[in-house]
Write an enzyme that holds these catalytic residues in place. Sequence first.
Site, PDB file in Angstrom:
ATOM      1  N   GLY A   1       0.906  -1.092   0.060  1.00 32.98           N
ATOM      2  CA  GLY A   1      -0.080   0.040   0.206  1.00 32.98           C
ATOM      3  C   GLY A   1       0.878   1.439   0.065  1.00 32.98           C
ATOM      4  O   GLY A   1       2.047   1.323  -0.356  1.00 32.98           O
TER       5      GLY A   1
ATOM      6  N   GLY B   1       2.553   3.025   2.374  1.00 34.14           N
ATOM      7  CA  GLY B   1       3.803   2.919   3.174  1.00 34.14           C
ATOM      8  C   GLY B   1       4.653   2.307   2.194  1.00 34.14           C
ATOM      9  O   GLY B   1       5.900   2.740   1.825  1.00 34.14           O
TER      10      GLY B   1
ATOM     11  N   ILE C   1      -6.986  -3.410   1.278  1.00 30.19           N
ATOM     12  CA  ILE C   1      -8.501  -3.581   1.376  1.00 30.19           C
ATOM     13  C   ILE C   1      -8.927  -2.192   1.652  1.00 30.19           C
ATOM     14  O   ILE C   1     -10.140  -2.248   1.348  1.00 30.19           O
ATOM     15  CB  ILE C   1      -8.935  -4.357   2.740  1.00 30.19           C
ATOM     16  CG1 ILE C   1      -8.634  -3.641   4.124  1.00 30.19           C
ATOM     17  CG2 ILE C   1      -8.346  -5.846   2.605  1.00 30.19           C
ATOM     18  CD1 ILE C   1      -9.279  -4.243   5.252  1.00 30.19           C
ATOM     19  N   ASP C   2      -8.367  -0.973   1.709  1.00 32.73           N
ATOM     20  CA  ASP C   2      -8.726   0.058   2.005  1.00 32.73           C
ATOM     21  C   ASP C   2      -9.368   0.983   0.852  1.00 32.73           C
ATOM     22  O   ASP C   2     -10.062   1.819   0.782  1.00 32.73           O
ATOM     23  CB  ASP C   2      -7.842   1.003   3.008  1.00 32.73           C
ATOM     24  CG  ASP C   2      -7.305   0.463   4.318  1.00 32.73           C
ATOM     25  OD1 ASP C   2      -8.117  -0.372   4.913  1.00 32.73           O
ATOM     26  OD2 ASP C   2      -6.284   0.707   4.566  1.00 32.73           O
TER      27      ASP C   2
ATOM     28  N   ARG D   1     -32.899  -3.726  18.187  1.00 37.50           N
ATOM     29  CA  ARG D   1     -31.709  -2.945  18.598  1.00 37.50           C
ATOM     30  C   ARG D   1     -31.074  -1.802  17.327  1.00 37.50           C
ATOM     31  O   ARG D   1     -31.458  -2.297  16.193  1.00 37.50           O
ATOM     32  CB  ARG D   1     -30.816  -3.924  19.041  1.00 37.50           C
ATOM     33  CG  ARG D   1     -31.011  -4.799  20.208  1.00 37.50           C
ATOM     34  CD  ARG D   1     -30.022  -5.652  20.279  1.00 37.50           C
ATOM     35  NE  ARG D   1     -30.202  -6.289  21.696  1.00 37.50           N
ATOM     36  CZ  ARG D   1     -29.819  -7.509  22.071  1.00 37.50           C
ATOM     37  NH1 ARG D   1     -29.113  -8.341  21.313  1.00 37.50           N
ATOM     38  NH2 ARG D   1     -29.827  -7.921  23.317  1.00 37.50           N
TER      39      ARG D   1
ATOM     40  N   GLY E   1     -10.682   0.520   7.128  1.00 32.82           N
ATOM     41  CA  GLY E   1     -10.640   1.629   6.138  1.00 32.82           C
ATOM     42  C   GLY E   1      -9.382   2.806   6.347  1.00 32.82           C
ATOM     43  O   GLY E   1      -9.131   3.558   5.416  1.00 32.82           O
TER      44      GLY E   1
ATOM     45  N   ARG F   1     -25.907  -2.292  20.411  1.00 29.91           N
ATOM     46  CA  ARG F   1     -24.895  -3.327  20.517  1.00 29.91           C
ATOM     47  C   ARG F   1     -23.748  -2.831  19.509  1.00 29.91           C
ATOM     48  O   ARG F   1     -24.130  -2.317  18.559  1.00 29.91           O
ATOM     49  CB  ARG F   1     -25.015  -4.618  20.149  1.00 29.91           C
ATOM     50  CG  ARG F   1     -25.907  -5.225  20.922  1.00 29.91           C
ATOM     51  CD  ARG F   1     -25.359  -5.550  22.488  1.00 29.91           C
ATOM     52  NE  ARG F   1     -26.037  -6.461  23.203  1.00 29.91           N
ATOM     53  CZ  ARG F   1     -26.937  -5.881  24.237  1.00 29.91           C
ATOM     54  NH1 ARG F   1     -27.059  -4.626  24.438  1.00 29.91           N
ATOM     55  NH2 ARG F   1     -27.638  -6.712  24.978  1.00 29.91           N
TER      56      ARG F   1
ATOM     57  N   GLN G   1     -12.057  -8.950   8.124  1.00 31.51           N
ATOM     58  CA  GLN G   1     -12.298  -8.144   6.897  1.00 31.51           C
ATOM     59  C   GLN G   1     -11.158  -8.524   5.943  1.00 31.51           C
ATOM     60  O   GLN G   1     -10.994  -8.453   4.708  1.00 31.51           O
ATOM     61  CB  GLN G   1     -12.394  -6.907   6.910  1.00 31.51           C
ATOM     62  CG  GLN G   1     -13.463  -6.391   7.695  1.00 31.51           C
ATOM     63  CD  GLN G   1     -13.557  -5.007   8.182  1.00 31.51           C
ATOM     64  OE1 GLN G   1     -13.876  -4.010   7.570  1.00 31.51           O
ATOM     65  NE2 GLN G   1     -13.295  -5.031   9.371  1.00 31.51           N
ATOM     66  N   ARG G   2      -9.881  -8.786   6.495  1.00 37.46           N
ATOM     67  CA  ARG G   2      -8.574  -8.917   5.892  1.00 37.46           C
ATOM     68  C   ARG G   2      -8.334 -10.311   5.504  1.00 37.46           C
ATOM     69  O   ARG G   2      -7.296 -10.704   4.757  1.00 37.46           O
ATOM     70  CB  ARG G   2      -7.618  -8.322   6.418  1.00 37.46           C
ATOM     71  CG  ARG G   2      -7.047  -6.991   5.920  1.00 37.46           C
ATOM     72  CD  ARG G   2      -6.042  -6.266   6.735  1.00 37.46           C
ATOM     73  NE  ARG G   2      -5.013  -6.880   7.439  1.00 37.46           N
ATOM     74  CZ  ARG G   2      -4.414  -6.595   8.116  1.00 37.46           C
ATOM     75  NH1 ARG G   2      -4.294  -5.011   8.445  1.00 37.46           N
ATOM     76  NH2 ARG G   2      -3.338  -7.183   8.552  1.00 37.46           N
TER      77      ARG G   2
END
Length: 362
Positions: free
Chosen positions: A116, A118, A140-141, A176, A184, A280, A288-289
């Site tokens: 990414g 970096g 993923i972001d 709820r 992200g 909640r 997610q990754r």
Amino acid sequence: MSRTIAILTGGGDCPGLNAVIRAVVRSAILQHGWRVIGIEDGFDGLVGTPRWRELTLDAVRGILPRGGTILGTSNRGNPLAYPVKTEKGVVLTDVSAQVVANFRALGADALIAVGGDGTLKIARRLQDLGMPMVGVPKTIDNDLRSTDVTFGYHTAVEVVTEALDRLHTTAESHHRAMVVEVMGRDAGWIALESGLAGSADVILVPEIPFDLAAVCASIENRRQSGSRFSIIVVAEGAYPLAGGKVVQATAAENLGVERLGGIGTFVSREIGTKLDIETRVVVLGHVQRGGSPVPFDRILGTRFGVHAVELIAQTRYGRMVALRGRAVVDVEISAAVDALNRIDPGGELIRTAEALGICVGR
Ligand code: F6P
């Protein structure tokens, strides 16, 4: 011409990295007859004693559907600010000269860095220092400029969408407000697109500082109209108009990398306090990754890997592969870093959400 090329995966992992590694190895060997070596754990593998392994056709057999990266990765081994233990404690030191020397000692002609923002910044610096680099964008972001999309992103959106579908039924049964915090960093793509796909009622993204009163009003309106539950998707980098981002660790505390997290709990508490509704919070985190990439990410990773090898065949270094429309192209690495690809608060996706009555926090 016979060549040796190297590949590494840097930064946080994401689904599709193994597709790139496999495509690089297969096309380098089958199309060009080159040798491929894999650097372990990102740029960390080029600091100190180099850590690497041969990548043969056998080594990449069966890895296409596998999540993560067979080479390992690290989002802490930035050679431009490497944590070195000294008598005065840990000092962030530029060890890029060591990386270049270690790379040269391996006898490789070029390095493909899959990562990414970096990782690509490091690649740009090493290219400036004379190391022949090719970049492959991943995250993923989906926050990288110069490519329409990064691989890994669609898998993350799929995971979050499935979670939202599941959370709907339990939120509805218990009447709820279910707050779902997603990843992200400073871009809200995962929140926005999975929120649209998963029929969220509220979507909060970092690009639109949110007004809590507007969020509460939208949940209350739903209740008045007979829907006694709400699904609120909050990007980890979202923050209220009156307040800042919620971090678990600042960059200073965490070797230069800010760690976000906690905004979901904040939003859940505020809604619970201001409205008479049970809340909640669900933090989806690294789920997610993880796991197998969706077909889109497998195919994009494969196309990126083959194009990266083509760039080396043409000795076109300092380039990053990218997707533009339906075509795989390449751009200067420097065009992809320094500024992020973020949601346009007035753009079509946000307007689509608002047209459906989804509250985006304003
Ligand atoms: O950049 C990818 C990402 O998953 C972000 O969405 C998240 O903020 C971060 O990495 C988490 O990093 P770590 O794996 O260090 O917890």
